[in-house]
Design a protein around this motif. Structure first.
Motif, PDB file in Angstrom:
ATOM      1  N   TYR A 204      54.143   6.836  68.495  1.00 33.56           N
ATOM      2  CA  TYR A 204      52.445   7.508  68.335  1.00 33.56           C
ATOM      3  C   TYR A 204      51.672   7.871  69.546  1.00 33.56           C
ATOM      4  CZ  TYR A 204      52.147   4.205  64.435  1.00 33.56           C
ATOM      5  OH  TYR A 204      53.034   3.695  63.682  1.00 33.56           O
TER       6      TYR A 204
ATOM      7  N   ASN B 189      48.706   9.030  72.217  1.00 38.03           N
ATOM      8  CA  ASN B 189      46.852   8.260  71.991  1.00 38.03           C
ATOM      9  C   ASN B 189      47.318   9.060  73.896  1.00 38.03           C
ATOM     10  OD1 ASN B 189      45.135   6.912  73.375  1.00 38.03           O
ATOM     11  ND2 ASN B 189      45.720   5.243  72.178  1.00 38.03           N
ATOM     12  N   ARG B 190      46.067  10.338  73.245  1.00 37.70           N
ATOM     13  CA  ARG B 190      45.515  11.101  74.283  1.00 37.70           C
ATOM     14  C   ARG B 190      44.192  10.379  74.864  1.00 37.70           C
ATOM     15  NH1 ARG B 190      47.924  15.098  70.852  1.00 37.70           N
ATOM     16  NH2 ARG B 190      48.666  16.852  71.978  1.00 37.70           N
ATOM     17  N   GLU B 191      44.120  10.520  76.354  1.00 38.22           N
ATOM     18  CA  GLU B 191      42.657   9.989  76.530  1.00 38.22           C
ATOM     19  C   GLU B 191      41.277  10.749  76.106  1.00 38.22           C
ATOM     20  OE1 GLU B 191      42.325   6.525  77.353  1.00 38.22           O
ATOM     21  OE2 GLU B 191      44.318   6.476  77.640  1.00 38.22           O
TER      22      GLU B 191
ATOM     23  N   THR C 117      53.950   3.889  72.312  1.00 38.14           N
ATOM     24  CA  THR C 117      52.983   5.329  72.315  1.00 38.14           C
ATOM     25  C   THR C 117      53.141   5.788  73.476  1.00 38.14           C
ATOM     26  OG1 THR C 117      51.796   3.342  70.772  1.00 38.14           O
ATOM     27  CG2 THR C 117      50.484   4.872  72.365  1.00 38.14           C
TER      28      THR C 117
ATOM     29  N   TYR D 294      51.451   7.482  76.056  1.00 41.66           N
ATOM     30  CA  TYR D 294      49.643   7.646  76.952  1.00 41.66           C
ATOM     31  C   TYR D 294      49.443   9.221  77.456  1.00 41.66           C
ATOM     32  CZ  TYR D 294      49.019   3.128  74.963  1.00 41.66           C
ATOM     33  OH  TYR D 294      49.067   2.187  73.745  1.00 41.66           O
TER      34      TYR D 294
ATOM     35  N   ASP E  80      51.029  11.966  65.714  1.00 43.45           N
ATOM     36  CA  ASP E  80      49.021  12.958  66.265  1.00 43.45           C
ATOM     37  C   ASP E  80      48.505  12.890  65.607  1.00 43.45           C
ATOM     38  OD1 ASP E  80      47.668  13.046  68.351  1.00 43.45           O
ATOM     39  OD2 ASP E  80      48.907  14.395  68.644  1.00 43.45           O
TER      40      ASP E  80
END
Length: 224
Positions: free
Chosen positions: A108, A110-112, A163, A165, A219
């Motif tokens: 996966y 994960n964009r902040e 994931t 990040y 995504d």
């Protein structure tokens, strides 16, 4: 208060005091002229020394021809990457490389936050390896014709629980600019057409992922 302004105030104060002082004497003597010249020379030396020291922190703007060539180069790189020609990437532009080893096929993202200035490309590799390699490439960056590459902060890329990040920290750059150029009428049209290029952000920031084909990249925001 800047040093230039301080020097200007000092010079103005000295001149006012000299005027007041000389107003008390009706007869002008050559000796007083020497004093006045010495004061002006001293102020000039102080200003010269300051400019010599301050010039070390001055960044010169790039020419429009240079910016146009840089923009054309960036556009060519983007077009070739869109065609999956990853040979256009230069190893000299790699800022860092990290490797992950997922434990499941589904990986996966994960964009902040929205990464508007980082373009991401995936190279699917036919291999039995279980390692994903992420490389961050950064080309020279120019803003308002000034090289801002030293001030750009690199993104943070970490891996946990299958994931990836990705977090990019915004960079705030404050500049004081002085435009001392003269635009000739014959070049006014060309300068007007290129004005948007001078004010925009020029530069490529690329995240390149080398992913074995047996992994699935999930995504929701979409990847190139």
């Amino acid at each position: 208060m800047s040093m230039v302004l301080l020097i200007t105030i000092i010079q103005a104060t000295v001149i006012i005091l000299l005027v007041i002082f000389m107003a008390k004497f009706r007869i002008w003597k050559p000796k007083r002229t020497v004093y006045l010249v010495l004061v002006y020379i001293a102020c000039g030396v102080v200003a010269f020394v300051y400019l010599a020291v301050a010039s070390q922190n001055i960044e010169k703007v790039e020419s429009m021809a240079f910016l146009e060539a840089q923009q054309a180069k960036n556009e060519e790189i983007t077009e070739r990457l869109e065609m999956r020609d990853f040979s256009v990437l230069n190893e000299e532009d790699v800022k860092f490389t990290v490797k992950f080893t997922p434990t499941t096929e589904d990986v996966y993202i994960n964009r902040e936050q929205e990464l508007r200035y980082i373009h991401t490309y995936i190279n699917w590799v036919d291999t039995a390896d279980h390692e994903i390699t992420a490389s961050y490439y950064e080309m020279p960056t120019y803003l308002n014709r000034v090289d801002t590459t030293p001030y750009v902060k690199q993104p943070s890329i970490t891996f946990s629980n299958n994931t990836i990040y990705i977090e990019d920290e915004n960079t705030k750059v404050t500049m004081k600019s002085i435009d001392m150029s003269v635009t000739m009428l014959s070049n006014a049209v060309n300068e007007y057409r290129s004005s948007d290029l001078a004010n925009r952000l020029i530069g490529n920031r690329i995240l390149y992922l080398n992913v074995p084909k047996h992994f699935n990249i999930i995504d929701s925001s979409g990847w190139n």
